[in-house]
Design a protein around this motif. Structure first.
Motif, PDB file in Angstrom:
ATOM      1  N   ALA A  78      38.079  50.836  45.844  1.00 52.61           N
ATOM      2  CA  ALA A  78      36.776  50.333  45.411  1.00 52.61           C
ATOM      3  C   ALA A  78      36.828  48.847  45.087  1.00 52.61           C
ATOM      4  CB  ALA A  78      36.296  51.116  44.193  1.00 52.61           C
ATOM      5  N   GLU A  79      38.022  48.349  44.812  1.00 55.49           N
ATOM      6  CA  GLU A  79      38.161  46.927  44.499  1.00 55.49           C
ATOM      7  C   GLU A  79      37.778  46.041  45.686  1.00 55.49           C
ATOM      8  OE1 GLU A  79      41.792  45.810  42.345  1.00 55.49           O
ATOM      9  OE2 GLU A  79      42.151  47.955  42.099  1.00 55.49           O
ATOM     10  N   VAL A  80      38.030  46.523  46.897  1.00 52.29           N
ATOM     11  CA  VAL A  80      37.650  45.762  48.089  1.00 52.29           C
ATOM     12  C   VAL A  80      36.123  45.669  48.176  1.00 52.29           C
ATOM     13  CG1 VAL A  80      37.682  45.737  50.612  1.00 52.29           C
ATOM     14  CG2 VAL A  80      39.760  46.324  49.342  1.00 52.29           C
ATOM     15  N   ALA A  81      35.465  46.798  47.943  1.00 47.17           N
ATOM     16  CA  ALA A  81      33.999  46.789  47.964  1.00 47.17           C
ATOM     17  C   ALA A  81      33.450  45.846  46.908  1.00 47.17           C
ATOM     18  CB  ALA A  81      33.469  48.205  47.744  1.00 47.17           C
ATOM     19  N   ALA A  82      34.029  45.895  45.706  1.00 46.20           N
ATOM     20  CA  ALA A  82      33.554  45.026  44.629  1.00 46.20           C
ATOM     21  C   ALA A  82      33.755  43.559  44.980  1.00 46.20           C
ATOM     22  CB  ALA A  82      34.282  45.370  43.331  1.00 46.20           C
ATOM     23  N   TYR A  83      34.888  43.244  45.608  1.00 47.56           N
ATOM     24  CA  TYR A  83      35.171  41.868  46.005  1.00 47.56           C
ATOM     25  C   TYR A  83      34.153  41.383  47.044  1.00 47.56           C
ATOM     26  CZ  TYR A  83      37.592  37.857  48.059  1.00 47.56           C
ATOM     27  OH  TYR A  83      37.905  36.603  48.534  1.00 47.56           O
ATOM     28  N   LEU A  84      33.906  42.232  48.037  1.00 41.82           N
ATOM     29  CA  LEU A  84      32.957  41.846  49.090  1.00 41.82           C
ATOM     30  C   LEU A  84      31.547  41.690  48.529  1.00 41.82           C
ATOM     31  CD1 LEU A  84      34.265  44.152  51.959  1.00 41.82           C
ATOM     32  CD2 LEU A  84      34.561  41.679  51.770  1.00 41.82           C
ATOM     33  N   ASP A  85      31.179  42.546  47.597  1.00 37.45           N
ATOM     34  CA  ASP A  85      29.859  42.412  46.964  1.00 37.45           C
ATOM     35  C   ASP A  85      29.766  41.112  46.167  1.00 37.45           C
ATOM     36  OD1 ASP A  85      28.701  44.723  47.954  1.00 37.45           O
ATOM     37  OD2 ASP A  85      29.388  45.958  46.283  1.00 37.45           O
ATOM     38  N   LYS A  86      30.819  40.798  45.462  1.00 32.98           N
ATOM     39  CA  LYS A  86      30.821  39.590  44.630  1.00 32.98           C
ATOM     40  C   LYS A  86      30.647  38.342  45.475  1.00 32.98           C
ATOM     41  CE  LYS A  86      33.657  37.023  41.295  1.00 32.98           C
ATOM     42  NZ  LYS A  86      34.955  36.994  40.560  1.00 32.98           N
TER      43      LYS A  86
END
Length: 514
Positions: A78-86
């Protein structure tokens, strides 16, 4: 192990070791976009790409793996998704829409999920979200009606007599057309009939209409009825093109080959821009060029393409097109549709059916009953458009004007590529495990041959899985016996939406098998 087989950073020591090695090659620590630079001395613009460029390395997979390596976690974390969203330059656009809460969706089971969360809305290919300004604009017109009555036709910021004309330039930008080539009017099928009445002029030698087999039913019925109307037999005049045996989508070379072989007998080539079931994005430029070489008119139903793919209707020389506006264009159910006629036909293609609104606005209200037909697609207008349908479309088009289709497409390639990556990672097709619930993507793997939608075929009956998804606040689309259509829309969907969907899907597959 997280739900859905998604791997956390703490549980992936081996992955972390690989990530450390990758970081030696690529250091993300100084700036989140540092590795997104390229040596492009001949480029006119700055050499730095945004994190949304889907081909940082060569494809979305490499992008995801490079980002995960920099974070020291699995690409499925989920950290990848959060990074891309940020680092999503378009993330603010989501705030322009109303995302339903899970508790407000009728099928939700609040014993399984937190009803206060926003739902996982991946069905913009069927009905787009409501723009926040839609209610405001509707209330303005209702208030104007209440206070000024008939004067609303010509007064205010949105005069009813020509309100749709004021936003046709915004729509033209979305589909790559000139303003005078676009008219907002009617519904999609009505517009398709109006266009076919003028472009389909069958003769004994040239009477066929080429379209894809399994076209959207409305298109199929419209073509069938147009052929009957002209006294021809659909069995001889409808040329339906199917994929090769064992394949699920059409090959461009097969489409072009049929046009070359049958073109002398084809009056109109009519395809979808994006095929509604498979999600295939057709090569509209190549199809148009091939059709024109054989003397055919070429038109497209862009219902699933407008607001989804980057279109260039004018530059490609498309003869005509039509589309609805309630899918990716977010105008609400039954919203105002659109029609396109290329400017090259403005003085030669005339409407077969005429109405008052096709008359030149400057003299329309002189009521002389002598038609002064507007040129091009504007002459195809029949009557005034409902102002209450103009308002939500206006609200949506204003959001599109905050960005560009190029930027939306750039995000879409990575967003859908992320969905594809997670599915292939967690549900690999493995014939050696026939009892495992498999997911097969029938949408083309080539990003240039698809929009944002992925059509997922399951090895198990889909209805029960779909019901479990709905219980958990997922909105997507089911096509029995085994297909889910999932559309992460770049205008308002996030990478976290995609990650949440994949997590939820695994629990639903488990629940449906019990």
């Amino acid at each position: 192990m997280k739900a859905g087989g998604l791997v956390s950073c703490e549980e992936e020591e081996e992955m972390n070791n690989e990530a450390e090695e990758e970081e030696k090659k690529t250091d993300f620590t100084e700036s989140p976009t540092k590795t997104l630079q390229r040596d492009d001395s001949q480029a006119r613009g700055p050499p730095v790409l945004t994190v949304m460029d889907p081909f940082i390395g060569s494809n979305p997979r490499e992008t995801l793996e490079r980002v995960s390596a920099s974070l020291g976690c699995s690409p499925t974390s989920a950290e990848v998704a959060a990074y891309l969203d940020k680092h999503d330059d378009l993330r603010h656009l989501r705030q322009e829409f109303l995302v339903p809460k899970i508790a407000d969706l009728p099928p939700s089971d609040l014993s399984l999920v937190d009803g206060t969360q926003e739902c996982i809305y991946l069905v913009g290919n069927s009905l787009g979200l409501q723009p926040k300004k839609a209610r405001k604009y509707l209330e303005e017109e209702l208030e104007k009606w209440a206070k000024t009555g008939v004067h609303g036709h010509t007064e205010g910021s949105r005069p009813w007599a020509w309100a749709e004309n004021n936003i046709e330039g915004l729509m033209a930008d979305v589909v790559g057309a000139k303003t005078e080539e676009v008219a907002l009017m009617n519904g999609l099928t009505v517009n398709l009939h109006l266009l076919m009445l003028s472009f389909y002029k069958p003769t004994a030698a040239r009477h066929k209409i080429l379209l894809e087999d399994n076209a959207f039913p409305s298109d199929h019925y419209a073509v069938e009825s147009q052929i009957h109307l002209r006294g021809f037999n659909p069995d001889q005049s409808m040329l339906l093109l199917s994929p090769r045996a064992g394949e699920e989508t059409l090959r461009t070379e097969d489409i072009l080959e049929v046009i070359e072989k049958e073109g002398d007998s084809i009056a109109v080539v009519l395809f979808s821009g994006v095929q509604y079931y498979t999600g295939q994005l057709f090569n509209m430029a190549a199809i148009t060029e091939a059709g024109h070489k054989k003397g055919c008119y070429v038109g497209f139903d862009c219902a699933h393409a407008a607001g989804n793919a980057e279109l260039k209707l004018h530059d490609w020389g498309v003869d005509f097109a039509c589309w609805c506006s309630y899918k990716y264009m977010n105008s609400g159910a039954g919203g105002l549709a659109a029609a396109f006629i290329h400017e090259k036909h403005k003085d030669t293609i005339k409407p077969a059916l005429m109405g008052w609104w096709g008359h030149d606005l400057k003299t329309r209200f002189q009521m002389k009953n002598v038609m002064e037909l507007q040129p091009g697609v504007s002459g195809f207008r029949l009557s005034n458009q409902p102002i209450l349908l103009v308002c939500p479309l206006h609200a949506s088009l204003e959001v599109f004007s905050m960005t560009s289709m190029q930027a939306l497409r750039r995000k879409s390639l990575l967003l859908t590529g992320y969905l594809e990556y997670l599915i292939q990672h967690i549900y690999p097709e493995d014939p050696s495990h026939p009892c495992r619930s498999l997911v097969h993507i029938i949408t083309p793997s080539d990003p240039q041959q698809r929009g944002c939608q992925l059509s997922l075929a399951f090895s198990v009956p889909i209805r029960k899985v779909f019901q479990e998804l709905e219980k958990r606040g997922v909105a997507c689309d089911m096509r029995e016996p085994s297909v889910l259509r999932v559309a992460p829309v770049p205008l308002y969907n996030s990478f976290s939406d995609v990650h949440r969907f994949i997590e939820t899907l695994s629990s639903c597959l488990a629940a449906s098998s019990q």
